[in-house]
Design an enzyme around this catalytic site. Structure first.
Site: not given
Length: 167
Positions: A60, A104-105, A145, A147
């Site tokens: 992320c 958001g990026f 993610h 995880e």
């Protein structure tokens, strides 16, 4: 990482490269976090100083910081990726992973040097960059993610690969 028998030591985001080197870790994991990655100049600088020192794995925000440290650019998504069930294609295997996302990026894939960076994962909804590896140093990164395991185990192999890189 702890489930794989690894000792995890958490350091504050402002920890500099020299302090991390004195800790002599086997690997460096860059975790998720909120917001625009470009203003996180201290993190980008630290990561750039640590490139090639030890294996690195970013998820992320960690993925975005690695992209910036490697000379890439990021951009704001028109619609952020939020929630579970985002299909991501692993280009090496052709397999589609069901992922959990909250960002958001994105890293601009075209801004990364193809001589140094191999694109490994793409988002099947909008073709944004979801993962990359460095061709010369032990480094991998994914935007999602792993995880969170919505698949439930679609992306758990990434933690095993990081452990192998450290060994």
């Amino acid at each position: 990482l702890a489930e794989r028998g690894l000792e995890v030591i958490v350091v504050p985001a402002f920890t500099n490269a020299d302090t991390i080197r004195r800790m002599n870790p086997h690997g460096i994991f860059l975790s998720n976090g909120p917001g625009d990655p470009e203003p996180v100049e201290y993190g980008i600088h630290t990561v750039r100083d640590l490139l090639g020192y030890r294996p690195m794995f970013g998820i992320c925000l960690g993925h975005q910081i690695l992209g910036l440290a490697l000379g890439g650019k990021t951009y704001k998504l028109k619609f952020g990726h939020r929630g579970a069930n985002h299909p991501v294609k692993h280009l090496v295997t052709g397999r589609v992973e069901i992922t959990s996302q909250n960002h958001g990026f994105a890293v601009d894939a075209d801004s990364l040097d193809p001589q140094k960076i191999a694109i490994t994962h793409i988002n099947l909804n909008d073709n944004t960059l979801e993962g990359f590896r460095h061709r010369q140093i032990p480094l991998l990164a994914v935007q999602y993610h792993p995880e969170a395991a919505p698949g439930p185990h679609d992306a758990s192999y990434l933690f095993d690969e990081f452990k192998t890189m450290m060994e």
